[in-house]
Design a protein around this motif. Structure first.
Motif, short mmCIF file in Angstrom:
data_model
loop_
_atom_site.label_atom_id
_atom_site.label_comp_id
_atom_site.label_asym_id
_atom_site.label_seq_id
_atom_site.Cartn_x
_atom_site.Cartn_y
_atom_site.Cartn_z
N ASP A 197 0.83 -1.25 -0.08
CA ASP A 197 0.07 0.19 -0.13
C ASP A 197 0.90 1.06 0.18
O ASP A 197 0.45 2.17 0.49
N ARG A 201 -13.03 -3.05 -0.61
CA ARG A 201 -12.16 -2.12 0.44
C ARG A 201 -12.86 -1.60 1.45
O ARG A 201 -14.12 -1.05 1.06
N ASN A 202 -12.55 -1.62 2.55
CA ASN A 202 -13.34 -0.90 3.72
C ASN A 202 -13.64 0.55 3.58
O ASN A 202 -14.92 0.92 4.16
N PHE A 203 -12.86 1.22 2.88
CA PHE A 203 -13.09 2.69 2.75
C PHE A 203 -14.31 2.75 1.82
O PHE A 203 -15.00 3.85 1.84
N MET A 236 -22.20 5.20 5.41
CA MET A 236 -22.44 6.60 5.92
C MET A 236 -23.15 7.30 4.92
O MET A 236 -23.72 8.35 5.26
N GLN A 254 -14.25 8.02 -4.36
CA GLN A 254 -13.64 6.82 -3.83
C GLN A 254 -12.90 6.21 -4.73
O GLN A 254 -11.75 5.64 -4.64
N PRO A 271 -10.39 8.43 -8.15
CA PRO A 271 -9.15 8.79 -7.81
C PRO A 271 -8.26 7.56 -7.64
O PRO A 271 -6.79 7.41 -7.76
N ASN A 272 -8.81 6.14 -6.97
CA ASN A 272 -7.79 5.26 -6.99
C ASN A 272 -7.43 4.29 -8.13
O ASN A 272 -6.62 3.75 -8.29
N ASP A 274 -9.68 -4.28 9.20
CA ASP A 274 -8.31 -3.88 8.61
C ASP A 274 -8.07 -2.68 8.25
O ASP A 274 -8.44 -1.95 7.48
N ALA A 332 -5.71 -1.01 7.18
CA ALA A 332 -4.95 -0.39 5.96
C ALA A 332 -6.03 -0.29 4.93
O ALA A 332 -5.93 0.85 4.15
N SER A 333 -7.27 -1.01 4.75
CA SER A 333 -7.90 -0.64 3.62
C SER A 333 -9.07 0.32 4.02
O SER A 333 -10.18 0.48 3.41
N SER A 334 -9.37 0.65 5.36
CA SER A 334 -10.58 1.52 5.99
C SER A 334 -10.58 2.80 5.58
O SER A 334 -11.36 3.45 5.45
N LEU A 335 -9.23 3.59 5.06
CA LEU A 335 -9.20 4.97 4.87
C LEU A 335 -8.54 4.93 3.24
O LEU A 335 -7.81 4.15 2.77
N ASN A 336 -9.24 5.79 2.75
CA ASN A 336 -8.73 5.91 1.10
C ASN A 336 -7.53 6.45 0.81
O ASN A 336 -7.17 7.63 1.41
N PRO A 337 -6.40 5.98 0.16
CA PRO A 337 -5.20 6.14 0.42
C PRO A 337 -5.07 7.64 -0.52
O PRO A 337 -3.90 8.03 -0.18
N ARG A 338 -5.97 7.98 -1.18
CA ARG A 338 -5.81 9.23 -1.92
C ARG A 338 -6.17 10.47 -0.97
O ARG A 338 -6.32 11.52 -1.49
N PHE A 339 -6.99 10.19 0.19
CA PHE A 339 -7.50 11.09 0.79
C PHE A 339 -6.26 11.55 1.86
O PHE A 339 -5.62 10.67 2.49
N GLU A 356 -15.48 13.22 5.62
CA GLU A 356 -16.28 12.69 4.59
C GLU A 356 -17.90 12.78 5.11
O GLU A 356 -18.80 13.29 4.49
N PRO A 357 -18.24 12.10 6.27
CA PRO A 357 -19.69 12.28 6.76
C PRO A 357 -20.05 13.47 7.19
O PRO A 357 -21.21 13.69 6.78
N LEU A 397 -21.15 14.84 3.75
CA LEU A 397 -22.42 14.20 3.34
C LEU A 397 -23.49 14.71 3.75
O LEU A 397 -24.60 14.86 3.43
N HIS A 428 -0.91 5.96 4.93
CA HIS A 428 0.49 5.33 4.67
C HIS A 428 1.47 5.87 5.55
O HIS A 428 2.29 4.96 5.90
N ARG A 462 -4.27 4.64 12.43
CA ARG A 462 -5.51 4.26 11.34
C ARG A 462 -6.64 3.78 11.88
O ARG A 462 -7.70 4.45 11.48
N ARG A 514 -13.96 8.93 12.33
CA ARG A 514 -14.73 9.10 11.42
C ARG A 514 -16.20 8.51 11.78
O ARG A 514 -17.16 9.10 11.46
#
Lengths: 332, 309, 580
Positions: free
Chosen positions: B10, B196-198, B205, B216, B219-220, C394, C396-403, C411-412, C415, C447, C454, C461
Motif C-alpha cells: 500500500d 475495500r473498507n473505505f 455512511m 472513492q 481517484p484510486n 483491516d 489499512a483498507s479503511s481509509l482512502n489512500p488518496r485522501f 467525509e460524513p 455528506l 500510509h 489508522r 470518522r
C-alpha cells in the motif's frame, strides 16, 4: 461442477456469442447505405438490371427474411436465384462472390492453407521463444542475460511486424541470398521449399508477440516465485529445478494460456499483414483484394468466418484452461 | 514472514511521487524527451519543413531518374531534401515523415482518448454495479477482446460510404476496438476497490453510488488509467500504420508513415532509405511510449520490475 | 513432555540477520544476536509482536531467507553447522530432518496440484525409489496419523476444495512425512477459528509426545503459548528480551516488556462449573421460545432486529442461495455494548452489514433509531445511515489512500452536515483530539500512520456525526496486543462519554469479555445463545458456546490446562447444537 456440465455451459455460451456476432456483422454490413446489389450490377446499371440482381441476391426480401436466409445458409446451405441461372452455395455458406463467380467458402478453403501455415508456425515459434526467454530472464533476474533479453523484448514490442519483415527480406534475401523474399509453396509440393518460404514470415510474425510473451512470462514468473507455496516447496527439500518447473512455471503459465486465447484474433490480423509483406496469396490477400474491388459478399463472409474461427479457438483454449487450472470449474 | 515484506503493497502512489520516481528512471526520461520532440515536430510541422523550403505535396520529378528512382546518395539526400525524396513522385521525404507524425499522433491520441473514456465508464460502472449489466457487458468485452479486430477494421473501411471522413472513421474504429482492454482492467480494479473498507464505509455512511464512484473509486484507479493510456498509444499508432500499410487507412495525399512503408515494399531493394526514415520514426516513437509506459508502471508499483531492462 | 535436560536437537547461537541494500534502514540487523536451543520432545515458543524478527529467525534455520540476507552466528542441527552448508545437504535437511508448517494453509499449498501430489512429492524427495503403491499407502497412513478420516478423498482434492483446518492437518502430514527431528510451526493457527485451532494445537502436542519432536513454535498469541509451549523466548525488535520455562514466564516475568505484553492480553474468567447435563433444561427452554435478548437495561432500543434473514445469491449455472443470517432477532439498548461473537462464516459480520443497510434483507425487519430500514424512503435511509458509525477490521483498507486524514474524517460531515469548510475543519480537529491523535495528523495520508493510528482515525470518522449506534467489526484483530489494549480503552472511554449504543463484532471471546455488557453467540447464521456477558461467558447454556469458550486459549498455563481438559471432554461428547 462436473466436467460435462462445465463443457455444456461453455458450449451454450459459445453458441450465444456466435449468434450475436452473426447478427451484429449482418446488421453493420447490410444496413449501411452501401448497396451491394448496386456494386454487383455492373455498368451501366439500369433500374431493371438492379432489380434483377437484387432479386437474385435476395435483397428484395424484408430484412428479417434476409437475416434468416443468411443464418440458414451457414448451417444448411442456400441457393441464389432460381431456374437455370440458379447458383447453389453448399453448407457452410458464407456468401457468394458475384464478381468471382464462386462461393466464399470455396475461396476461403483454397486460401486457408497459406494463412494457417503462417499463423500456426508463428504461434509455435513465439510461444517457445517467448516463454523460454521469459523464464530465463526471470530466473537470472538482474543479470546481463535478463537485461539483454528485456532490451530485445522492449524493442520487439515496439517494432511493427511489417517493418521487421521488410528488414528481414533486405538482409536475408537481398543481401545474404539465403531465403526467398516471398511467395508460397504448398507443403505437399515440396516440404523443404515450404519451410524455406515460411521461415521469414514466421520469424517476422513471432517477433513482436514473442517479445510480449517474454515480458509477460517474466512478470508472472517473478510474481509466482514469491508465493507462499514456493516457500513450502523449498521447505519440503525439493530441488530448485523441480520448484521452478513444477510449482513456478506451471502456475506462471496459467495467465499465459489466457492471453494466448485472446491473441488468436491478433494472430489472424498479423497474418494478413505478413502476407502482404511476403506477397503470399492467403486469406489476407483475399480480403484486401475484396475490399479494393468492393466485393462485399466476400468481405462479409470472410469477416464472419474469421470471427467464428476465433470464437471456436477461444472455446478450445477455455477448455485447456479448465484442465490447467482446477479452480476454474468451481468458479462457473 | 511478516518482517521481510518491507516493500509495502500500500505504498504511496500519489502522482507527485510517481513523477519523482519517473525522473530517476534514465530510460523513461529519455523516452519522454523523444515523445516531446515528436509532438513538437507534429505541432510545428509547417515551420519545420519551411526551413528547407519543402512541403509533403509538391512533386520534384527532376530529382528522379528515368525508372523513377531518386537520384543521388541515400535516396536523394541533399541540403534541400534532408531525408531524400520519394520514388516516382520526388516529394520531400523529410516533410512526409514530419507531417506523418502529425497524422500518427492525432489518430492515436484521439483513438486513445475515445477508448479510455468509454473503457473507464464501462469498467467502473460494471465493476461497481455488478448484476446483469455487468454480466452482459463483461461477455461483450470478452468477445471483443479476442476478436480479429484488424480483419473487422479492414472490412469496415470497405463498407462505410466514401462520403464519411476517413480519418474520423479510422479513429472511431480503432477506438472502438481499444476500449475493452481498459474496461477490463478498470473493472477488475473497481471490483477489488468495492470490497475495500473505505468504499464500504462511504456506502455505510450514506454516500450515493455516484459520490462513491467520483470520490472513492476514480481517484484510486486514475494511476492505472494514466499508465494504460500511455501504453495503448503505441499500439494505436501501430494499428493506424498497419491499416495505412495495407492501403485502407488514411487516404492519400495525407502523409502517413504506414502508407509510405507500404509503398516502400516494392522499393526495398533499390531504395532502402525510403523504408528506413519513416520506419525509424515509427519505431522510435513507439519505443519511446513503451519505455515511458514501463517506467510509469514500475514507478506506480515498486514491487514490480526493479530491473526490467 | 520430557524434562528440560533432554538432549539438544537444534541450537541457534548468536545469530544476526541483516538485509543490505534496498530498504532505507538497510544494514541495521533485523535479528540481533539471538540464541536458543531446541530440545527433544519440548516445544519452544518464539513470541513477539509484528516486526520482532521471530519469523525471520525461524526461516534462517532452514536457509530459506531471500538471497540478499546476510546471516552470521551459528545454527547447529546435532553437530552439523547449517549456516553456509552445502545447498544439496540443506535440501536433505529441509523436509527431512526439519519439517515446517506455515501460517496460511490456503496459500501455502500450490493451487493447481492435488494434496496427494504435493505430499507425495515431499515423501519421494526424501526416500528415493518408492513405488506408486507404497507411496499411496504411506500417504493414507500419514493423513490418518494427523486425524484426517477420509484420506482417499483428501488426497485427490485440490486445496480450494478443503477447509482451512483440513489443509493445516495435511500441511502437518507433509511436514512430518520425512520423519523429522525438528518441527517449525510458523503461526500455525493464526488463520484458523478457535475450535479448529484447539484441534491443531492438540495434534502438535501429540506429535511432540509420540515421536519426541522438538518444536519451534512462532506465535504472537499468548494463549497459544500457554497452551502448547514448554519454554518461551520473548523477542522484541530483533533481540531476545527474556527466556524462561512457560510456568515461570507467566507467573513471574522478570522483564518489564514481558509483563506489559502479558498485561495487555485480554482475559477470560475461569470456565464456569456448569458441566454437561445441567444444561439440558436450558436448551429445551430455548427450543420452546426463540432467544430473547436480556432486557436488563432500561431505556429505548437503539436498534432492533426481528427475525432477520439474509441470503447470498451464488450466481452461476445452478442458483443456490445460502442463508448467511437465519432468523436473527436482536436488540441493543441505547448506551449499551452488545458483543456479537462467532467463528468465521457464522454470519456475524453480515448482521453488521445488514444493520448498516449494506446487504438486502430476505425476511424480517431492522429498526434503527426509530426508522424501519425495509420500509424507509431513500431519504429516511440516508438519515438512518447518518446515525450509524462503522469501524472495520483491516485498518489499512479503511481509509482512502488518496485522501488526507482530514478528508477521510470529514467525509460524513460533507455528506450529512451543513457545516462550512471552516466548521468541518474545526470538527475534524475536535475529533482527532477525541481519539487522542495529534492535530497535525489532519494533513497526513494513511500510509504515513501505523495500524493503531489508522484505527483511531476510522473511529473518529465513525463518531463524527454523533451516532446512535457504532458498529465495530473486529476492530482490533489486525493489531498487536499492546495496540489492541489501547484501542479498546479508547472505545470504552468514547462510549462512556458519548453514550452511543455499540455492536461489537468479534471472534475473540476475551476481547468481548473485557468490553461488552451483553453477548450474543452466532453459529451458522443463527443466534444460539444470548444474555448478559458475565453470565454467558462464565456459565454458557449452549453446547456450541461451551465448546467455543473451552477452545479459546487463555494466557495462563494452569488455567489453560483446565480449559483443554474441558474442551477434550466436550469434543468427545455428543453434540446438540449442530456442530458436526
Amino acid at each position: 461442477m462436473r466436467t460435462a456440465g462445465f463443457v455444456a455451459y461453455r458450449i451454450a455460451g459459445m453458441l450465444v456469442v456466435l449468434l450475436a456476432i452473426a447478427a451484429i456483422t449482418y446488421a453493420i454490413f447490410y444496413l449501411l447505405p452501401t448497396n451491394p446489389a448496386q456494386l454487383s450490377c455492373g455498368k451501366p446499371c439500369t433500374p431493371e438490371n438492379l432489380a434483377r440482381v437484387e432479386r437474385f441476391m435476395g435483397y428484395d426480401l424484408p430484412w428479417y427474411q434476409q437475416f434468416w436466409d443468411f443464418l440458414r445458409g451457414i448451417v444448411a446451405g442456400r441457393t441464389y436465384g432460381s431456374g437455370a441461372g440458379a447458383v447453389t452455395c453448399a453448407t457452410p455458406c458464407f456468401g457468394y462472390s458475384f464478381q468471382l463467380n464462386t462461393t466464399v467458402t470455396d475461396l476461403i478453403v483454397s486460401r486457408f492453407p497459406v494463412t494457417a501455415s503462417i499463423a500456426v508456425g508463428a504461434a509455435a515459434v513465439w510461444l517457445v521463444v517467448g516463454v523460454g526467454s521469459g523464464v530465463a530472464s526471470a530466473l537470472t533476474r538482474g543479470s546481463a542475460i535478463d537485461r539483454g533479453i528485456m532490451t530485445i523484448a522492449i524493442a520487439g514490442v515496439s517494432a511493427p511486424s511489417y517493418l521487421v519483415g521488410l528488414l528481414a527480406i533486405l538482409f536475408f534475401s537481398f543481401t545474404l541470398h539465403l531465403l526467398p523474399s516471398g511467395g508460397y509453396v504448398a507443403f505437399g509440393d515440396d516440404p523443404l521449399q515450404w519451410l524455406g518460404h515460411l521461415a521469414l514470415p514466421w520469424f517476422t510474425l513471432a517477433f513482436i508477440s514473442g517479445a510480449v510473451y517474454a515480458r509477460l512470462t517474466r512478470g508472472q514468473m517473478l510474481e509466482v516465485m514469491g508465493e507462499d507455496y514456493i516457500r513450502t516447496a523449498r521447505a519440503k527439500g525439493l530441488t530448485e529445478r523441480r520448484v521452478v518447473v513444477r510449482h513456478g512455471l506451471r502456475n506462471a503459465l496459467i495467465p499465459v494460456v489466457t492471453i494466448f486465447g485472446l491473441d488468436l484474433g491478433g494472430l489472424l490480423g498479423g497474418a494478413v499483414i505478413t502476407e502482404k509483406v511476403f506477397s503470399m496469396q492467403g486469406l489476407g490477400a483475399l480480403l484486401i483484394d475484396a475490399v479494393h474491388t468492393l466485393d462485399l459478399q466476400v468481405v462479409v463472409g470472410f469477416t464472419l468466418f474469421a470471427a467464428f474461427l476465433i470464437v471456436l479457438a477461444n472455446f478450445a483454449v477455455d477448455l485447456v484452461y479448465g484442465l490447467v487450472d482446477p479452480r476454474v470449474k468451481a468458479r462457473v | 514472514m511478516t518482517a521481510i515484506g518491507s516493500a509495502r503493497s500500500d505504498a504511496p502512489t500519489g502522482l507527485r511521487r510517481v513523477a519523482g520516481r519517473l525522473r530517476a528512471d534514465r530510460w523513461a526520461t529519455t523516452g519522454l524527451v523523444v515523445i516531446g520532440l515528436f509532438v513538437l515536430a507534429a505541432v510545428f510541422a509547417g515551420p519545420l519543413t519551411a526551413i528547407s523550403g519543402q512541403n509533403p505535396y509538391t512533386y520534384h520529378l527532376d530529382r528522379l531518374d528515368d525508372s523513377g528512382s531518386p537520384l543521388g546518395f541515400g535516396g536523394g539526400i541533399s541540403p534541400t531534401h534532408w531525408f531524400g525524396v520519394e520514388p516516382l513522385t520526388g516529394r520531400d521525404l523529410f516533410a512526409i515523415v514530419v507531417f506523418g507524425s502529425r497524422t500518427s499522433l492525432l489518430v492515436s491520441v484521439s483513438a486513445t482518448v475515445l477508448a479510455v473514456v468509454v473503457g473507464v465508464l464501462v469498467g467502473i460502472t460494471t465493476g461497481f454495479f455488478g448484476g446483469w449489466y455487468d454480466r452482459t457487458l463483461s461477455r461483450v468485452i470478452d468477445v471483443l477482446f479476442g476478436f480479429p479486430s484488424l480483419v473487422f477494421m479492414i472490412s469496415l473501411t470497405a463498407i462505410v460510404p466514401t462520403s464519411f471522413p476517413k480519418p474520423l472513421l479510422i479513429i472511431l474504429v480503432i477506438g472502438f476496438f481499444g476500449w475493452p482492454s481498459i474496461a477490463r482492467v478498470v473493472r477488475g480494479q473497481t471490483l477489488s476497490l468495492r470490497e475495500r473498507n473505505f468504499v464500504v464505509a462511504s456506502n455505510a455512511m450514506g454516500g450515493g453510488p455516484w459520490h462513491i464512484i467520483a470520490h472513492q473509486v476514480l481517484p484510486n484507479v486514475s494511476a492505472t488509467i494514466i499508465v494504460f493510456a500511455t501504453i495503448s498509444i503505441p499500439s494505436m499508432i501501430g494499428v493506424e500504420a498497419a491499416l495505412s500499410f495495407l492501403g485502407v487507412g488514411v487516404p492519400p495525399p495525407t502523409p502517413s508513415w504506414g502508407r509510405t512503408i507500404g509503398d516502400a515494399v516494392t522499393w526495398v531493394q533499390t531504395d532502402p532509405s525510403y523504408l528506413v526514415f519513416p520506419g525509424a520514426a515509427l519505431f522510435l516513437v513507439t519505443l519511446a511510449f513503451n519505455v515511458v509506459g514501463d517506467g510509469l508502471r514500475d514507478a506506480l508499483d515498486p514491487r514490480r520490475g526493479v530491473v526490467s531492462r | 513432555m520430557s524434562d528440560r535436560s533432554a538432549p539438544v536437537v537444534l541450537s541457534v547461537d548468536g545469530v544476526s540477520i541483516s538485509f543490505p541494500g534496498g530498504a532505507p534502514e538497510a544494514g541495521r540487523p533485523v535479528v540481533d544476536r539471538v540464541s536458543f536451543e531446541l530440545r527433544r520432545g519440548r516445544v519452544l515458543a518464539l513470541v513477539g509482536e509484528s516486526g520482532s524478527g521471530k519469523s525471520v529467525t525461524a526461516m534462517s534455520t532452514l536457509g530459506l531467507l531471500p538471497r540478499n540476507a546476510r546471516v552470521t552466528g551459528s545454527i547447529r542441527l546435532g553437530n552439523e553447522e547449517l549456516i553456509g552448508a552445502d545447498p544439496a545437504r540443506l535440501r536433505e535437511i529441509r523436509g527431512g530432518r526439519i519439517g515446517t508448517i506455515f501460517q496460511e494453509p490456503m496459500s501455502a499449498f500450490n493451487p493447481v496440484l492435488s494434496i496427494g501430489a504435493q505430499i507425495g512429492e515431499a515423501l519421494r524427495a526424501h526416500s528415493k525409489g518408492l513405488g506408486r503403491a507404497s507411496v499411496h499407502a504411506a500417504l493414507v497412513d500419514l493423513l490418518a496419523s494427523v486425524g484426517i478420516d477420509d484420506a482417499r478423498r483428501v488426497l485427490r482434492a485440490f486445496p480450494h476444495e478443503l477447509s482451512g483446518g483440513q489443509l493445516q492437518r495435511a500441511m502437518i502430514a507433509m511436514a512430518i512425512s520425512g520423519d523429522p527431528a525438528v518441527l517449525i510451526a510458523d503461526e500455525p493457527t493464526t488463520a484458523l477459528d478457535v475450535t479448529v485451532q484447539a484441534g491443531i494445537l492438540d495434534l502438535i502436542r501429540q506429535l511432540r509426545d509420540r515421536s519426541g519432536l522438538a518444536v519451534l513454535l512462532i506465535t504472537h498469541d499468548m494463549g497459544v503459548v500457554a497452551d502448547l509451549a514448554d519454554d518461551v523466548v520473548v523477542m522484541r525488535a530483533g533481540a531476545v528480551v527474556e527466556r524462561a520455562d512457560v510456568g515461570t514466564l507467566f507467573s513471574r516475568p522478570t522483564e518489564e516488556y514481558t509483563a506489559a505484553l502479558l498485561a495487555a492480553v485480554p482475559r477470560l474468567d475461569s470456565l464456569g462449573t456448569a458441566g454437561p447435563g445441567s444444561d439440558r433444561v436450558v436448551i429445551e427452554d430455548r427450543a420452546a421460545e426463540p432467544p430473547a435478548l436480556a432486557t436488563a437495561a432500561s431505556g429505548h432500543a437503539a436498534v432492533t432486529l426481528t427475525n432477520v434473514d439474509v441470503v447470498y445469491d451464488r450466481r452461476g449455472w445452478r442458483r443456490t442461495g445460502t442463508k448467511a443470517v437465519d432468523g436473527v432477532s436482536l436488540e441493543i439498548q441505547a448506551g449499551r455494548i452488545l458483543g456479537l461473537v462467532g467463528e468465521s462464516g457464522s454470519g456475524k459480520s453480515t448482521v453488521g452489514r445488514a444493520i448498516a443497510g449494506l446487504v438486502p434483507l430476505a425476511a424480517g425487519s431492522i429498526d434503527v433509531a426509530g426508522i424501519d430500514l425495509g420500509a424507509a424512503s431513500a431519504r429516511a435511509l440516508r438519515t438512518a445511515r447518518a446515525r450509524i458509525g462503522y469501524v472495520f477490521q483491516d485498518p489499512a483498507s479503511s481509509l482512502n489512500p488518496r485522501f488526507t486524514i482530514e478528508q477521510s474524517i470529514g467525509e460524513p460531515l460533507r455528506l450529512h452536515s451543513s457545516l462550512d469548510r471552516a466548521g468541518q475543519r474545526t470538527r475534524v480537529a475536535d475529533l482527532l483530539d477525541a481519539v487522542q491523535l495529534p492535530a497535525d495528523t489532519a494533513g497526513r495520508y494513511q500510509h504515513e500512520l501505523s495500524g493503531g493510528q489508522r484505527q483511531r482515525v476510522a473511529i473518529a470518522r465513525a463518531i463524527a456525526l454523533g451516532p446512535a449506534l457504532l458498529i465495530a467489526d473486529e476492530p482490533t484483530s489486525a493489531l498487536d496486543v499492546s495496540v489492541q489494549a489501547l484501542v479498546l480503552d479508547l472505545l470504552r472511554e468514547l462510549q462512556g462519554r458519548l453514550g452511543f449504543a455499540c455492536l461489537f463484532i468479534s471472534h475473540d471471546l476475551a476481547v468481548v469479555h473485557e468490553l461488552v455488557d451483553e453477548v450474543a453467540v452466532m453459529h451458522r447464521g443463527r443466534i444460539v445463545e444470548s444474555g448478559a456477558a458475565a453470565l454467558v461467558l462464565r456459565s454458557p447454556a449452549d453446547d456450541y458456546t461451551r465448546r467455543l469458550l473451552a477452545a479459546a486459549p487463555v494466557a495462563d498455563p494452569v488455567d489453560q490446562r483446565a480449559r483443554r481438559e474441558a474442551w477434550r471432554a466436550l469434543s468427545l461428547a455428543p453434540i446438540t447444537s449442530g456442530v458436526s
